[in-house]
Design a protein around this motif. Structure first.
Motif, short mmCIF file in Angstrom:
data_model
loop_
_atom_site.label_atom_id
_atom_site.label_comp_id
_atom_site.label_asym_id
_atom_site.label_seq_id
_atom_site.Cartn_x
_atom_site.Cartn_y
_atom_site.Cartn_z
N LYS A 192 0.83 -1.21 0.00
CA LYS A 192 0.00 0.00 0.00
C LYS A 192 0.86 1.26 0.00
CE LYS A 192 -4.06 1.95 0.18
NZ LYS A 192 -5.02 1.83 -0.90
N GLY A 193 2.02 1.19 0.62
CA GLY A 193 2.89 2.35 0.71
C GLY A 193 3.96 2.40 -0.36
N PHE A 194 3.88 1.53 -1.36
CA PHE A 194 4.91 1.54 -2.40
C PHE A 194 4.87 2.88 -3.14
CE2 PHE A 194 7.31 0.43 -6.15
CZ PHE A 194 8.29 -0.39 -5.63
N PRO A 195 6.01 3.53 -3.31
CA PRO A 195 6.04 4.85 -3.94
C PRO A 195 5.47 4.86 -5.36
CG PRO A 195 8.16 4.33 -2.92
CD PRO A 195 7.34 3.08 -2.89
N GLY A 196 4.47 5.70 -5.57
CA GLY A 196 3.94 5.93 -6.90
C GLY A 196 2.92 4.96 -7.45
N CYS A 206 -7.44 -5.05 6.85
CA CYS A 206 -6.52 -5.51 7.90
C CYS A 206 -5.36 -4.53 8.07
CB CYS A 206 -6.00 -6.90 7.54
SG CYS A 206 -4.87 -7.62 8.73
N LEU A 207 -4.78 -4.11 6.96
CA LEU A 207 -3.66 -3.16 6.99
C LEU A 207 -4.06 -1.86 7.66
CD1 LEU A 207 -0.89 -2.00 6.21
CD2 LEU A 207 -1.92 -1.38 4.02
N LEU A 208 -5.18 -1.29 7.25
CA LEU A 208 -5.59 0.01 7.80
C LEU A 208 -5.87 -0.07 9.30
CD1 LEU A 208 -7.79 1.35 4.88
CD2 LEU A 208 -5.43 1.97 5.46
N LYS A 209 -6.45 -1.18 9.74
CA LYS A 209 -6.69 -1.38 11.18
C LYS A 209 -5.36 -1.42 11.93
CE LYS A 209 -8.21 -5.04 14.27
NZ LYS A 209 -8.71 -6.41 14.35
N LEU A 210 -4.42 -2.19 11.41
CA LEU A 210 -3.12 -2.31 12.08
C LEU A 210 -2.30 -1.03 11.99
CD1 LEU A 210 -2.23 -5.96 11.08
CD2 LEU A 210 -2.68 -5.10 13.39
N ALA A 211 -2.34 -0.37 10.84
CA ALA A 211 -1.59 0.88 10.68
C ALA A 211 -2.10 1.94 11.65
CB ALA A 211 -1.68 1.38 9.24
N ALA A 212 -3.42 1.97 11.89
CA ALA A 212 -3.98 2.93 12.84
C ALA A 212 -3.46 2.67 14.25
CB ALA A 212 -5.51 2.86 12.83
N LEU A 213 -3.20 1.41 14.58
CA LEU A 213 -2.62 1.07 15.89
C LEU A 213 -1.14 1.44 15.95
CD1 LEU A 213 -4.29 -2.41 16.43
CD2 LEU A 213 -4.86 -0.28 17.61
N HIS A 214 -0.44 1.31 14.83
CA HIS A 214 1.00 1.59 14.80
C HIS A 214 1.32 3.09 14.76
CE1 HIS A 214 1.40 -2.68 13.77
NE2 HIS A 214 2.69 -2.55 14.05
N LYS A 215 0.44 3.87 14.19
CA LYS A 215 0.74 5.30 13.99
C LYS A 215 1.11 6.03 15.27
CE LYS A 215 -0.97 9.47 11.73
NZ LYS A 215 -2.05 10.09 10.97
N PRO A 216 0.34 5.89 16.37
CA PRO A 216 0.75 6.60 17.60
C PRO A 216 2.09 6.10 18.15
CG PRO A 216 -1.48 5.69 17.83
CD PRO A 216 -0.94 5.21 16.53
N GLU A 217 2.37 4.83 17.97
CA GLU A 217 3.66 4.30 18.44
C GLU A 217 4.81 4.94 17.65
OE1 GLU A 217 4.68 2.04 20.91
OE2 GLU A 217 2.66 2.43 21.63
N ILE A 218 4.64 5.05 16.34
CA ILE A 218 5.68 5.68 15.52
C ILE A 218 5.79 7.16 15.87
CG2 ILE A 218 6.34 6.28 13.16
CD1 ILE A 218 4.93 3.63 12.31
N ALA A 219 4.66 7.82 16.09
CA ALA A 219 4.67 9.24 16.45
C ALA A 219 5.41 9.47 17.76
CB ALA A 219 3.24 9.77 16.54
N SER A 220 5.42 8.47 18.64
CA SER A 220 6.14 8.62 19.91
C SER A 220 7.64 8.78 19.70
CB SER A 220 5.83 7.46 20.86
OG SER A 220 6.52 6.28 20.46
N PHE A 221 8.13 8.44 18.52
CA PHE A 221 9.54 8.65 18.19
C PHE A 221 9.81 10.08 17.77
CE2 PHE A 221 9.40 4.04 17.68
CZ PHE A 221 10.62 3.66 18.20
N GLY A 222 8.75 10.87 17.64
CA GLY A 222 8.92 12.26 17.26
C GLY A 222 8.74 12.52 15.78
N TRP A 223 8.30 11.51 15.05
CA TRP A 223 8.09 11.68 13.62
C TRP A 223 6.68 12.16 13.37
CZ3 TRP A 223 6.54 8.03 9.29
CH2 TRP A 223 6.92 8.55 8.06
N VAL A 224 6.54 13.24 12.62
CA VAL A 224 5.24 13.82 12.32
C VAL A 224 4.80 13.33 10.95
CG1 VAL A 224 3.95 15.96 12.02
CG2 VAL A 224 5.81 15.84 13.70
N PHE A 225 3.68 12.66 10.88
CA PHE A 225 3.18 12.11 9.62
C PHE A 225 2.79 13.23 8.67
CE2 PHE A 225 2.95 8.52 12.33
CZ PHE A 225 3.19 7.44 11.50
N GLY A 226 3.09 13.01 7.39
CA GLY A 226 2.73 13.97 6.36
C GLY A 226 3.69 15.14 6.23
N LYS A 227 4.62 15.27 7.14
CA LYS A 227 5.57 16.39 7.11
C LYS A 227 6.90 16.00 6.48
CE LYS A 227 3.10 19.27 9.61
NZ LYS A 227 2.68 20.56 9.28
#
Length: 141
Positions: free
Chosen positions: A55-59, A115-136
């Motif tokens: 889903k995240g493959f570039p282009g 399935c991916l979208l459900k799991l990605a929604a759970l992972h997003k806050p964990e990744i954000a805890s590293f200080g990475w801002v999505f979309g930026k």
């Protein structure tokens, strides 16, 4: 894996080692979290990673087995077996290429995307805890 020249051992400070230790600790905590939530959803961490790379493959929204192997840093034959397991689970679908029918394109199914979208929604806050801002940014700090 590419080989890289590192700094000489004498050039590493206590602070460098503490920062490296912290990075590995946070990475391992994230991976453990990911293992737990993916298993709870009925997929393996590798199946989740494969779906995320599709889903995240570039282009585009598909990839070849070779491209997935590179993104997963895995052997092509192991990636082909993973794709087969995902296909058996109804998460992905293989389709012949439009320009070159010998090329096989791997696509997410509707079930795989849900399935991916459900799991990605759970992972997003964990990744954000590293200080990475999505979309930026497309690069982790």
């Amino acid at each position: 894996m590419s080989s890289r020249k590192g700094e000489s051992p004498e050039a590493l400070s206590k602070e460098d080692l503490e920062a490296m230790s912290e990075f590995r600790y946070r990475l391992r905590r994230f991976l453990r979290f990911s293992e737990e939530v993916t298993h709870a959803a009925g997929v393996t961490p590798l199946q989740y990673q494969l779906m995320l790379q599709l889903k995240g493959f570039p282009g585009r929204s598909w990839a070849t087995v070779g491209e997935l192997a590179e993104r997963l840093q895995a052997a092509p034959n192991g990636t082909a077996a993973l794709v087969s397991r995902c296909e058996s689970a109804g998460l992905v679908l293989r389709k012949p290429g439009e320009e070159d029918r010998r090329q096989v394109r791997v696509h997410l199914t509707s079930k795989g995307e849900r399935c991916l979208l459900k799991l990605a929604a759970l992972h997003k806050p964990e990744i954000a805890s590293f200080g990475w801002v999505f979309g930026k940014s497309t690069e982790l700090p």
